[in-house]
Design an enzyme around this catalytic site. Structure first.
Site, PDB file in Angstrom:
ATOM      1  N   HIS A 368       0.994  -1.216  -0.010  1.00 32.08           N
ATOM      2  CA  HIS A 368      -0.151   0.062   0.055  1.00 32.08           C
ATOM      3  C   HIS A 368       0.819   1.173   0.120  1.00 32.08           C
ATOM      4  CE1 HIS A 368      -2.884   2.965   2.103  1.00 32.08           C
ATOM      5  NE2 HIS A 368      -3.438   2.698   0.890  1.00 32.08           N
ATOM      6  N   HIS A 369       0.515   2.218  -0.779  1.00 26.82           N
ATOM      7  CA  HIS A 369       1.287   3.443  -0.726  1.00 26.82           C
ATOM      8  C   HIS A 369       0.161   4.573  -0.750  1.00 26.82           C
ATOM      9  CE1 HIS A 369       4.792   1.989  -3.189  1.00 26.82           C
ATOM     10  NE2 HIS A 369       4.953   1.681  -2.118  1.00 26.82           N
ATOM     11  N   HIS A 441      -6.416   3.874  -5.736  1.00 26.81           N
ATOM     12  CA  HIS A 441      -7.515   4.531  -5.417  1.00 26.81           C
ATOM     13  C   HIS A 441      -7.383   5.904  -5.685  1.00 26.81           C
ATOM     14  CE1 HIS A 441     -10.130   1.620  -2.548  1.00 26.81           C
ATOM     15  NE2 HIS A 441      -9.255   0.921  -3.651  1.00 26.81           N
ATOM     16  N   GLU A 442      -8.642   6.768  -5.640  1.00 27.56           N
ATOM     17  CA  GLU A 442      -8.559   8.121  -6.109  1.00 27.56           C
ATOM     18  C   GLU A 442      -7.764   8.084  -7.344  1.00 27.56           C
ATOM     19  OE1 GLU A 442      -7.370   7.569  -2.704  1.00 27.56           O
ATOM     20  OE2 GLU A 442      -9.242   7.216  -2.289  1.00 27.56           O
ATOM     21  N   GLU A 466     -16.715   2.478   1.510  1.00 27.91           N
ATOM     22  CA  GLU A 466     -15.953   3.261   2.504  1.00 27.91           C
ATOM     23  C   GLU A 466     -16.948   4.665   2.941  1.00 27.91           C
ATOM     24  OE1 GLU A 466     -12.336   4.926   1.203  1.00 27.91           O
ATOM     25  OE2 GLU A 466     -13.166   6.016  -0.537  1.00 27.91           O
TER      26      GLU A 466
HETATM   27  C1  NOJ Z   1      -8.997   6.227   0.605  1.00 25.06           C
HETATM   28  C2  NOJ Z   1      -9.134   4.904   0.137  1.00 25.06           C
HETATM   29  O1  NOJ Z   1     -10.063   4.650  -0.685  1.00 25.06           O
HETATM   30  C3  NOJ Z   1      -9.118   3.703   1.171  1.00 25.06           C
HETATM   31  O2  NOJ Z   1      -9.410   2.657   0.602  1.00 25.06           O
HETATM   32  C4  NOJ Z   1      -7.982   3.968   1.808  1.00 25.06           C
HETATM   33  O3  NOJ Z   1      -7.966   3.081   2.933  1.00 25.06           O
HETATM   34  C5  NOJ Z   1      -7.654   5.413   2.602  1.00 25.06           C
HETATM   35  N1  NOJ Z   1      -7.715   6.126   1.437  1.00 25.06           N
HETATM   36  C6  NOJ Z   1      -6.285   5.458   3.156  1.00 25.06           C
HETATM   37  O4  NOJ Z   1      -5.275   5.356   2.269  1.00 25.06           O
HETATM   38 CA    CA Z   2     -11.436   6.505  -1.982  1.00 24.74          CA
END
Ligand code: NOJ
Ligand code: CA
Length: 655
Positions: A368-369, A441-442, A466
């Site tokens: 994860h980054h 993500h994003e 989320e």
């Molecule tokens: C938003 C991401 O959508 C989520 O999956 C992630 O856990 C958090 N950011 C933190 O990185």
């Molecule tokens: Ca997100």
């Protein structure tokens, strides 16, 4: 077959080109220094006369004072085989018209516009060839209109907002659109068409958003850079494809794969890419049990990671995501992204030991980054961060860009600007070089580049689970298949079973959480709840998640309307088994399901997970019935979907 028109120079021109099946027709006209196109399907108007052109900084419109130099027509027919996804075979079947234009007065710049007319779409792009004294261009604007009946209905999310694409869709009259909205922009016209405006092959350019001009025509609004321009490019240059998907029903739209056909084949070997199902050190942070930052309740400890790896083995799931493993999460992490160190684990997390344990147990780690959009900080570390994971045998990374803007070269830029697009591309290409797969993500929205870069297994890029806990209505996921999911797979983080937890109440039934694994395709599919929930409370339901594939050979939408419901059947890529998922909005409904897509003369053993009669997303979310029966080609059943509910079916071929 290429047909060349003889060389001529004309200030007036008109040419029609139709789709291979002749249903769609695009008429291209040059008149009064303006290039115009119009689209019909079955002789009914889809897009009325609309302008085309590009303007470059400090200059006149390039599509101004123009004449046609020549044109060219081409027929193309090809079957594309996709290494993973919703369909194995995609048709790349179109008629092409290329018009070569030139200014008829100095400086005599030239430009090409290429149209491709498919049986279910129209696409075109601008190409600026190399030319004397004109090697670098700053694009000021792109004047691409889509003159669609203003009495249409559209499903929109706003552009240029702090939460990027993570908004609830609004159903509006097309003529009341204010501001710019993202694509895919899905539209229902009064004459019965379902359209989606999107783009394909977005590289080195601002992403196209859409707005209304003064004449109430939709036009592209290319995302600007902080200097006010839309893009700085070197010639030769081509814009992304402007894509209009055209269907006669809502569900027909959901199998439109033209976006992929408009992208190039891969340029390197990707046989190492494998889709993945994973659990993760993740939802425990959302429900407040653990934290990303180190401390007493730190999630990403060596111990927890090993527990999750063991749980994955027991559950039959191939991967484990670990978030919050690195230094930099302390304090308000959304503001402090500059502190993130991507090669520095926290003292309670031994990355090498965890990776080696995972290897021994045959589990893939998903690294994860979280960049929080601090791109300058991330790009400095990019090579070493990817090397660090690669050296530890970590083949998957989930990346995140949770900031409201990106910080690039010390300036705030939109995620969907040219510089944002280029950053994402850099990560995809570097990951490919290191044999790493990404789940972004994003992200920047999908424009089909997964065809060229299949290591880009998934993205988020919409409001996902989320946001549960009050900010998602049941209709949201019933809009996604017709909008966001037209741009490719999505990591919706499905499979939350602890629906009534005190922190984030989920507005779905249990059966619907299973349906998501079919309805919302993702090359990296997360079973997002904590493993103890699956193991202690829902063993039988989890069986579906364990079995459902992440790679399909064929997808057939069975029923649906935008924002109301959606049902899709998908065939496993590896076996002769089928999976069906269906979801509904806040209204319960009974659907009549036919199985005529199954192989004739064969019997299938079906396991049906559906809402019980008393199920309701608000107060009876766990009421589920699980039954087994034999099903074959000629059978049909009635199936009940509770308010906010859904169903999932596994059909295993009996050999
Ligand atoms: C938003 C991401 O959508 C989520 O999956 C992630 O856990 C958090 N950011 C933190 O990185
Ligand atoms: Ca997100």
């Amino acid at each position: 077959m290429v047909k060349w028109a003889s060389v001529f120079h004309r200030k007036k021109f008109e040419k029609s080109v139709s789709s291979p099946d002749k249903s769609i027709c695009c008429n291209v006209v040059l008149r009064n220094n303006q290039l115009i196109y119009q689209v019909t399907k079955n002789n009914k108007l889809v897009i009325n006369e609309s302008r085309l052109g590009i303007s470059i900084c400090g200059e006149q419109l390039i599509a101004n004072k123009i004449m046609l130099v020549r044109y060219q027509e081409k027929r193309h027919r090809e079957s594309i085989s996709m290494p993973w996804g919703e369909d194995e075979v995609i048709n790349n079947d179109y008629n092409e018209l290329t018009v070569f234009l030139s200014e008829y007065q100095p400086p005599y710049r030239i430009m090409t516009i290429r149209f491709r007319i498919f049986n279910n779409a129209v696409a075109f792009r601008y190409e600026i060839p190399p030319q004397p004294k004109f090697s670098q261009v700053s694009i000021k604007d792109e004047v691409t209109e889509f003159n669609i009946d203003p009495n249409s209905i559209a499903w929109k999310i706003p552009a240029y907002q702090p939460d990027r694409y993570e908004y609830n869709y609004e159903k509006v009259n097309l003529s009341s659109i204010t501001g710019s909205v993202h694509t895919p922009l899905t539209i229902k016209t009064p004459n019965g068409f379902y359209l989606s405006l999107h783009e394909a092959a977005l590289y080195n350019y601002g992403s196209a958003t859409i707005k209304l001009n003064n004449e109430r025509h939709l036009i592209t609004d290319i995302t600007p850079l902080s200097d006010g321009t839309k893009a700085h490019v070197l010639l030769p240059f081509q814009t992304p494809w402007r894509l209009v998907m055209i269907a006669e029903s809502a569900i027909e739209l959901t199998t439109n794969r033209t976006m992929y056909a408009l992208n190039d084949p891969p340029k390197m070997d990707f046989s190492w890419v494998k889709t993945l199902k994973f659990i993760g050190i993740w939802w425990a942070m959302y429900v407040g049990e653990w934290t990303w930052a180190k401390g007493e309740r730190h999630g990403a400890t060596t111990e927890h990671a090993k527990e999750y790896i063991d749980a994955a083995v027991r559950l039959g799931i191939s991967g484990v995501l670990i978030e919050g493993w690195n230094e930099g999460w302390e304090g308000d992490w959304l503001q402090n992204g500059v502190n993130n160190q991507f090669t520095q684990p926290t003292p309670d997390f031994d990355l090498e030991a965890v990776a080696s344990y995972a290897r021994k147990r045959g589990v893939e780690i998903v690294g994860h980054h979280e960049t929080v959009g601090f791109i300058d900080n991330y790009e400095k570390q990019l090579e070493s961060a990817y090397n660090y994971y690669a050296a530890n045998g970590i083949n998957y990374i989930k990346t995140g860009y949770a900031g409201s803007m990106m910080l690039i070269n010390g300036r705030k830029e939109f995620h969907h600007s040219q510089l944002g697009v280029n950053h994402y591309q850099k990560t995809v290409e570097l990951a490919a070089k290191k044999h790493i797969c990404l789940d972004i993500h994003e992200p920047i929205k999908g424009t089909g580049i997964e065809r060229t870069w299949p290591n880009l297994l998934s993205r988020e890029g919409a409001r996902g689970q989320e946001y549960e806990g009050g900010a998602i209505a049941p209709s949201h996921a019933c809009i996604l298949p017709y909008t966001r999911l037209l741009s490719g797979g999505m990591d919706y983080t499905s499979g939350i079973f602890d629906l009534e937890n005190n922190v984030k109440r989920i507005a779905t039934t249990l059966a619907r959480q299973l349906a998501y694994f079919v309805v919302i395709y993702s090359g990296m599919q997360m079973a997002a709840d904590r493993p103890f929930i699956y193991e202690e409370r829902f063993k039988q339901e989890f069986e579906f998640i364990k079995n459902v594939p992440t790679n399909f050979s064929k997808s057939i939408p069975l029923a649906g309307e935008i924002g109301e419901y959606y049902v899709v059947a998908r065939k496993d890529r590896e076996k002769d088994n089928w999976y069906i998922g269906g979801i509904t909005d806040e209204n319960g409904r009974t659907l009549h399901l036919k199985f005529d897509f199954l192989e004739e003369g064969k019997a299938y053993s079906a396991t049906i997970y559906s809402d019980a009669d008393n199920a309701h997303y608000r107060d009876e979310p766990f009421a589920i019935t699980i039954r087994n029966m034999k099903i074959s080609h000629n059978d049909s059943i009635d199936i009940y979907l509770a308010p906010g509910g859904g169903f999932a079916i596994e059909l295993k071929k009996i050999s």
